[in-house]
Design an enzyme around this catalytic site. Structure first.
Site, mmCIF file in Angstrom:
data_model
loop_
_atom_site.group_PDB
_atom_site.id
_atom_site.type_symbol
_atom_site.label_atom_id
_atom_site.label_comp_id
_atom_site.label_asym_id
_atom_site.label_seq_id
_atom_site.Cartn_x
_atom_site.Cartn_y
_atom_site.Cartn_z
ATOM 1 N N HIS A 64 3.717 -5.626 6.993
ATOM 2 C CA HIS A 64 3.886 -5.203 6.081
ATOM 3 C C HIS A 64 3.533 -3.369 6.103
ATOM 4 O O HIS A 64 3.400 -3.110 4.398
ATOM 5 C CB HIS A 64 3.023 -5.833 4.763
ATOM 6 C CG HIS A 64 3.105 -6.977 4.911
ATOM 7 N ND1 HIS A 64 2.403 -8.274 5.205
ATOM 8 C CD2 HIS A 64 4.987 -8.117 5.637
ATOM 9 C CE1 HIS A 64 2.597 -9.416 4.831
ATOM 10 N NE2 HIS A 64 4.169 -8.968 5.559
ATOM 11 N N ILE A 88 -1.695 -3.481 5.527
ATOM 12 C CA ILE A 88 -2.121 -2.229 5.345
ATOM 13 C C ILE A 88 -2.832 -1.353 5.827
ATOM 14 O O ILE A 88 -2.560 -0.062 4.882
ATOM 15 C CB ILE A 88 -1.003 -2.023 3.921
ATOM 16 C CG1 ILE A 88 -1.833 -2.341 3.011
ATOM 17 C CG2 ILE A 88 -0.072 -3.112 4.042
ATOM 18 C CD1 ILE A 88 -1.578 -2.068 1.603
ATOM 19 N N ASP A 89 -3.994 -1.932 5.941
ATOM 20 C CA ASP A 89 -5.409 -0.933 5.568
ATOM 21 C C ASP A 89 -5.111 0.044 6.669
ATOM 22 O O ASP A 89 -5.869 1.097 6.797
ATOM 23 C CB ASP A 89 -6.417 -1.967 5.472
ATOM 24 C CG ASP A 89 -6.369 -3.287 6.632
ATOM 25 O OD1 ASP A 89 -6.720 -1.992 7.726
ATOM 26 O OD2 ASP A 89 -6.907 -3.659 5.788
ATOM 27 N N ARG A 112 -5.896 -14.864 -1.240
ATOM 28 C CA ARG A 112 -4.968 -16.156 -2.169
ATOM 29 C C ARG A 112 -6.544 -16.881 -1.964
ATOM 30 O O ARG A 112 -6.674 -18.129 -2.442
ATOM 31 C CB ARG A 112 -4.258 -16.769 -0.922
ATOM 32 C CG ARG A 112 -3.448 -16.427 -1.366
ATOM 33 C CD ARG A 112 -2.585 -17.018 -0.175
ATOM 34 N NE ARG A 112 -0.340 -16.161 -0.965
ATOM 35 C CZ ARG A 112 -0.775 -15.095 -0.337
ATOM 36 N NH1 ARG A 112 -1.180 -14.219 0.423
ATOM 37 N NH2 ARG A 112 1.194 -14.790 -0.901
ATOM 38 N N CYS A 168 10.783 18.477 -3.522
ATOM 39 C CA CYS A 168 11.768 18.127 -3.732
ATOM 40 C C CYS A 168 12.034 17.804 -5.724
ATOM 41 O O CYS A 168 13.192 18.159 -5.685
ATOM 42 C CB CYS A 168 12.679 17.924 -2.836
ATOM 43 S SG CYS A 168 12.651 16.105 -2.542
ATOM 44 N N CYS A 187 7.216 14.196 -4.581
ATOM 45 C CA CYS A 187 8.005 16.043 -3.531
ATOM 46 C C CYS A 187 7.832 17.099 -3.934
ATOM 47 O O CYS A 187 8.428 17.254 -5.186
ATOM 48 C CB CYS A 187 8.598 15.056 -2.133
ATOM 49 S SG CYS A 187 9.136 16.307 -1.197
ATOM 50 N N ALA A 234 -5.195 -11.027 6.168
ATOM 51 C CA ALA A 234 -6.133 -10.580 4.979
ATOM 52 C C ALA A 234 -7.469 -10.825 5.587
ATOM 53 O O ALA A 234 -8.391 -9.485 5.641
ATOM 54 C CB ALA A 234 -5.901 -10.827 3.833
ATOM 55 N N CYS A 248 13.832 12.970 -0.318
ATOM 56 C CA CYS A 248 14.947 14.194 0.892
ATOM 57 C C CYS A 248 13.970 13.606 2.030
ATOM 58 O O CYS A 248 14.217 13.395 3.610
ATOM 59 C CB CYS A 248 13.896 15.524 0.428
ATOM 60 S SG CYS A 248 12.434 15.650 0.589
#
Length: 239
Positions: free
Chosen positions: A120, A104-105, A35, A151, A149, A23, A131
């Site tokens: 991650h 995750i950016d 943290r 579906c 979605c 991070a 689906c």
């Protein structure tokens, strides 16, 4: 020789560098860490952030999960910083073989890095749980309530929640890169998130660099510790 000069020397003399970041790599872009005193895990919510980012919470409080996720986890308007751009430059010039990230950016890819292993997952990848259809970030970001979605299935972000395993392809590829690296740069991570923290143990090379790292790490090889912001440190390196 000061720390920056030594880092420069190590990078020049290395042929297979791997960068392992957390991070703290993205904080210079304006994203909070997890943290520190001002980090996400020290903020007050109705539930603990760890619980709200768990698979149990996703399954049992789905709408509340997405409310928290859109508010706290999606990097709205955030751009890559000097660290991301320097790593992309190192890769383009053949000095950096891979980036392993706990983030995750998607900022490494936005800066131009191509070989990135996301332990991650990523906010930019989302799939229907029914689906399997792929959806971009805006399908989750720009809707109210639970994203659906065509579906009727729930669109789940491809991020690793607590209680979920790490993606095996990213994990196995990271292990392979670490095993053949001759220099490992660890930056912006406390190495306190498991099982990702175990990855560094797969490094067999001669030298390790720790940048802005608060955790105490014992290494059998040469160790260079540099206190400072990741982008400010790496921007002083010439490749």
């Amino acid at each position: 020789m000061n720390c920056i000069d030594k880092l420069q020397e190590w990078i020049v003399s290395s042929k297979n560098i791997v960068f392992f970041g957390g991070a703290g790599v993205s904080t210079e872009s304006g994203l909070p860490d997890f943290r520190s005193e001002s980090g996400l895990y020290n903020k007050k919510f109705d539930y603990s952030p760890e619980y709200m980012l768990s698979r149990t919470f996703f399954d049992s409080h789905t709408e509340e999960f997405f409310e928290f996720y859109r508010w706290q986890m999606i990097p709205h308007g955030i751009k890559p910083n000097a660290a991301h751009y320097k790593l992309a430059e190192m890769e383009s010039k053949g000095k950096l073989n891979a980036v392993i990230t706990q983030n995750i950016d998607g900022l490494h890819q936005a800066a131009g890095s191509r070989k990135v292993f996301e332990l991650h997952g990523s906010v930019h990848a989302n799939h229907c749980m029914k689906c399997g259809k792929f959806y971009p970030l805006n399908a989750v970001e720009n809707c109210d309530g639970v994203p659906r979605c065509s579906c009727g299935g729930i669109i789940k972000p491809d991020v690793v929640l607590y209680e979920e395993p790490l993606p095996p392809v990213a994990w196995n590829s990271s292990v392979a890169e670490l095993e053949r690296a001759d220099l490992l740069i660890i930056a912006g991570t406390s190495l306190s998130v498991y099982p990702a923290a175990y990855l560094a143990n797969n490094f067999r090379g001669a030298r390790t660099v720790l940048i802005d790292l608060s955790a105490s790490v014992s290494r059998d090889n040469e160790l260079l510790v540099i206190r400072g912001k990741v982008g400010e440190v790496l921007s002083q390196i010439t490749v």
